[in-house]
Write an enzyme that holds these catalytic residues in place. Structure first.
Site, PDB file in Angstrom:
ATOM      1  N   LYS A 119       0.806  -1.231   0.000  1.00 27.88           N
ATOM      2  CA  LYS A 119       0.000   0.000   0.000  1.00 27.88           C
ATOM      3  C   LYS A 119       0.837   1.278   0.000  1.00 27.88           C
ATOM      4  O   LYS A 119       0.306   2.364  -0.188  1.00 27.88           O
ATOM      5  CB  LYS A 119      -0.945  -0.007   1.204  1.00 27.88           C
ATOM      6  CG  LYS A 119      -2.003  -1.096   1.103  1.00 27.88           C
ATOM      7  CD  LYS A 119      -3.004  -0.974   2.219  1.00 27.88           C
ATOM      8  CE  LYS A 119      -3.981  -2.145   2.167  1.00 27.88           C
ATOM      9  NZ  LYS A 119      -4.642  -2.364   3.445  1.00 27.88           N
ATOM     10  N   TYR A 120       2.153   1.147   0.237  1.00 28.34           N
ATOM     11  CA  TYR A 120       3.006   2.341   0.235  1.00 28.34           C
ATOM     12  C   TYR A 120       3.090   2.980  -1.143  1.00 28.34           C
ATOM     13  O   TYR A 120       3.612   4.080  -1.287  1.00 28.34           O
ATOM     14  CB  TYR A 120       4.415   2.013   0.756  1.00 28.34           C
ATOM     15  CG  TYR A 120       4.509   1.995   2.266  1.00 28.34           C
ATOM     16  CD1 TYR A 120       3.773   1.088   3.017  1.00 28.34           C
ATOM     17  CD2 TYR A 120       5.341   2.875   2.951  1.00 28.34           C
ATOM     18  CE1 TYR A 120       3.868   1.062   4.402  1.00 28.34           C
ATOM     19  CE2 TYR A 120       5.438   2.859   4.332  1.00 28.34           C
ATOM     20  CZ  TYR A 120       4.693   1.951   5.056  1.00 28.34           C
ATOM     21  OH  TYR A 120       4.782   1.934   6.424  1.00 28.34           O
ATOM     22  N   ASP A 205      12.994   7.282   2.116  1.00 27.66           N
ATOM     23  CA  ASP A 205      11.686   6.693   2.416  1.00 27.66           C
ATOM     24  C   ASP A 205      10.630   7.290   1.490  1.00 27.66           C
ATOM     25  O   ASP A 205      10.642   8.503   1.232  1.00 27.66           O
ATOM     26  CB  ASP A 205      11.285   7.034   3.860  1.00 27.66           C
ATOM     27  CG  ASP A 205      11.726   5.963   4.854  1.00 27.66           C
ATOM     28  OD1 ASP A 205      12.481   5.055   4.471  1.00 27.66           O
ATOM     29  OD2 ASP A 205      11.293   6.050   6.025  1.00 27.66           O
ATOM     30  N   GLU A 297      17.733   0.365  10.261  1.00 28.52           N
ATOM     31  CA  GLU A 297      18.103   1.654  10.875  1.00 28.52           C
ATOM     32  C   GLU A 297      19.095   1.428  12.031  1.00 28.52           C
ATOM     33  O   GLU A 297      20.027   2.213  12.225  1.00 28.52           O
ATOM     34  CB  GLU A 297      16.845   2.371  11.384  1.00 28.52           C
ATOM     35  CG  GLU A 297      17.123   3.737  11.965  1.00 28.52           C
ATOM     36  CD  GLU A 297      15.841   4.499  12.272  1.00 28.52           C
ATOM     37  OE1 GLU A 297      15.341   5.209  11.381  1.00 28.52           O
ATOM     38  OE2 GLU A 297      15.339   4.367  13.416  1.00 28.52           O
TER      39      GLU A 297
HETATM   40  C1  UD2 Z   1      11.591   4.342  10.377  1.00 32.60           C
HETATM   41  C2  UD2 Z   1      12.559   4.857   9.320  1.00 32.60           C
HETATM   42  C3  UD2 Z   1      12.624   3.845   8.182  1.00 32.60           C
HETATM   43  C4  UD2 Z   1      13.081   2.502   8.708  1.00 32.60           C
HETATM   44  C5  UD2 Z   1      12.154   2.059   9.827  1.00 32.60           C
HETATM   45  C6  UD2 Z   1      12.690   0.856  10.563  1.00 32.60           C
HETATM   46  C7  UD2 Z   1      12.689   7.291   9.062  1.00 32.60           C
HETATM   47  C8  UD2 Z   1      11.946   8.503   8.697  1.00 32.60           C
HETATM   48  N1  UD2 Z   1      12.023   6.142   8.855  1.00 32.60           N
HETATM   49  O1  UD2 Z   1      10.298   4.552   9.788  1.00 32.60           O
HETATM   50  O2  UD2 Z   1      13.528   4.273   7.179  1.00 32.60           O
HETATM   51  O3  UD2 Z   1      14.408   2.618   9.149  1.00 32.60           O
HETATM   52  O4  UD2 Z   1      11.982   3.063  10.823  1.00 32.60           O
HETATM   53  O5  UD2 Z   1      12.447  -0.307   9.860  1.00 32.60           O
HETATM   54  O6  UD2 Z   1      13.836   7.337   9.450  1.00 32.60           O
HETATM   55  N2  UD2 Z   1       7.995   0.135   2.967  1.00 32.60           N
HETATM   56  C9  UD2 Z   1       7.169  -0.254   1.907  1.00 32.60           C
HETATM   57  N3  UD2 Z   1       6.085  -1.026   2.186  1.00 32.60           N
HETATM   58  C10 UD2 Z   1       5.768  -1.434   3.457  1.00 32.60           C
HETATM   59  C11 UD2 Z   1       6.597  -1.023   4.519  1.00 32.60           C
HETATM   60  C12 UD2 Z   1       7.700  -0.227   4.232  1.00 32.60           C
HETATM   61  O7  UD2 Z   1       7.409   0.078   0.753  1.00 32.60           O
HETATM   62  O8  UD2 Z   1       4.742  -2.137   3.636  1.00 32.60           O
HETATM   63  C13 UD2 Z   1       9.174   0.950   2.648  1.00 32.60           C
HETATM   64  C14 UD2 Z   1       8.796   2.395   2.304  1.00 32.60           C
HETATM   65  O9  UD2 Z   1       9.741   2.920   1.402  1.00 32.60           O
HETATM   66  C15 UD2 Z   1       8.924   3.086   3.657  1.00 32.60           C
HETATM   67  C16 UD2 Z   1      10.135   2.362   4.253  1.00 32.60           C
HETATM   68  O10 UD2 Z   1      10.035   1.010   3.791  1.00 32.60           O
HETATM   69  O11 UD2 Z   1       9.121   4.481   3.484  1.00 32.60           O
HETATM   70  C17 UD2 Z   1      10.232   2.378   5.775  1.00 32.60           C
HETATM   71  O12 UD2 Z   1       9.057   1.878   6.355  1.00 32.60           O
HETATM   72  P1  UD2 Z   1       8.162   2.778   7.309  1.00 32.60           P
HETATM   73  O13 UD2 Z   1       8.067   4.158   6.750  1.00 32.60           O
HETATM   74  O14 UD2 Z   1       6.893   2.100   7.615  1.00 32.60           O
HETATM   75  O15 UD2 Z   1       9.064   2.802   8.614  1.00 32.60           O
HETATM   76  P2  UD2 Z   1       8.936   3.810   9.874  1.00 32.60           P
HETATM   77  O16 UD2 Z   1       7.860   4.814   9.643  1.00 32.60           O
HETATM   78  O17 UD2 Z   1       8.860   3.013  11.122  1.00 32.60           O
END
Ligand code: UD2
Length: 348
Positions: A119-120, A205, A297
């Site tokens: 869904k991203y 991201d 990360e």
């Molecule tokens: C943080 C970090 C992320 C990553 C994560 C730990 C920042 C702003 N964000 O964000 O880079 O280190 O922690 O795992 O530092 N994605 C998809 N589909 C999915 C899930 C993820 O395409 O179903 C990709 C997408 O590019 C997304 C990235 O993985 O931007 C990171 O996932 P997130 O944004 O859900 O992670 P988040 O918000 O916990």
């Protein structure tokens, strides 16, 4: 058994025990040392010197007019250099006209990777449209989109010299895996495109958008972005991986800053070594059933602690839309959008 025999047996038994303890100690020490060495190998950076690198040879064209630099006037509310003397980039610490005039004649090209799995994909249009307005405008840019839904990649009009390539990747039932596998796929991309004359790469991201200039001021050998959530905190509060069994481990009292997994970059060979090392350590942990607290990360944070970034970008380069702007943030250049994890993640 007479008294002499008892004494002899006791001495033999005690000696055997002592030898046993000695053996255990030596083998443990050897294991520890080889583990450390292995880690060091995995973490160490290429010592190659690239004398022709843009980073070390900044040629300014004649007659470019710009504000006189000063060493006594400038930002006083923030620190703009690390203890290892890498610049920390804040608004007001650089001159964009001067920097662009240095890099433009070098005809540099910049790659950016972005993952939009499941869904991203819904975040991709805004990411690409705002990148077009703010990310290295006027330079050669190649955006690589990794997705399991290639047909849903939006058509976004791009300027000449800017292009987009879509790579198909499998989907996953775990968001942790999607996020972490990026290291492996970026490593492979760099290996495939090594002959494409790309100079720099940034890994970003997708659930983010650009609001302001992100340009040549961000170029460096190894570039890290300071996480907006922790930069005013004591390092004891940083969410590093704290289990010594993990290869992402950072001990209490150690570490410099807490860096974002959502934005990092640098010269191609530097990012290659970073992604290769993080992937290796992530996979070695997985074989021992350990997943670091914040997946890749956490591994990136250990890597950047041992391999100091040559340029550090302030939280202007990855803010969070839900946070109000702190006074030292004069401009937000890139930020994570507000999202409902339960709605978009395969396993929220
Ligand atoms: C943080 C970090 C992320 C990553 C994560 C730990 C920042 C702003 N964000 O964000 O880079 O280190 O922690 O795992 O530092 N994605 C998809 N589909 C999915 C899930 C993820 O395409 O179903 C990709 C997408 O590019 C997304 C990235 O993985 O931007 C990171 O996932 P997130 O944004 O859900 O992670 P988040 O918000 O916990």
């Amino acid at each position: 058994m007479n008294l002499l025999n008892v004494k002899v047996v006791t001495v033999v038994l005690l000696s055997a025990l002592l030898l046993g303890v000695l053996y255990c100690y030596i083998s443990q020490t050897h294991r520890f040392v080889s583990f450390q060495l292995q880690d060091l190998k995995a973490d160490s950076r290429s010592a190659e010197v690239h004398p022709d690198s843009h980073e070390f040879h900044l040629v300014a064209p004649e007659h470019v007019r710009y504000k006189q630099p000063s060493i006594t006037q400038g930002r006083t509310d923030v620190v703009s250099v690390t203890p290892w003397l890498a610049p920390i980039v804040w608004e007001g610490t650089f001159n964009p006209v001067l920097l662009d005039s240095i890099y433009k004649p070098q005809n540099i090209s910049i790659a950016a990777t972005v993952f939009a799995v499941g869904k991203y994909i819904m975040f991709l249009k805004n990411f690409l449209e705002t990148a077009e307005q703010h990310f290295f405008v006027g330079f050669k840019v190649h955006i690589y989109v990794f997705t399991d839904r290639p047909k849903e990649v939006p058509q976004v009009k791009m300027a000449t010299d800017r292009q987009l390539t879509v790579h198909s990747v499998p989907s996953s039932n775990r968001w942790q895996e999607i996020s972490a596998r990026r290291m492996e796929l970026i490593q492979m991309l760099i290996e495939e495109t090594v002959h494409s004359n790309t100079d720099y790469i940034f890994c970003l991201d997708v659930d983010s958008q650009f609001h302001g200039r992100w340009g040549t001021e961000s170029l460096g050998g190894l570039v890290a972005v300071i996480h907006p959530g922790y930069y005013r905190d004591d390092r004891s509060r940083f969410p590093y991986e704290r289990r010594p069994q993990s290869r992402a481990y950072v001990a209490p009292g150690e570490g410099d800053f807490y860096y974002c997994g959502g934005a990092f970059g640098g010269l191609m060979h530097e990012v290659h070594l970073l992604t290769k090392t993080c992937r290796f350590n992530f996979e070695a942990d997985a074989k021992e059933n350990i997943e670091a607290a914040w997946q890749e990360e956490s591994h990136l944070n250990r890597y950047m602690w041992l391999n100091k970034p040559s340029k550090v970008l302030s939280p202007e380069y990855l803010w969070q839309d839900f946070k109000s702007r702190n006074p030292e943030i004069h401009i937000i250049r890139f930020s994570g959008v507000v999202k409902n994890y339960a709605e978009i993640r395969p396993n929220a």
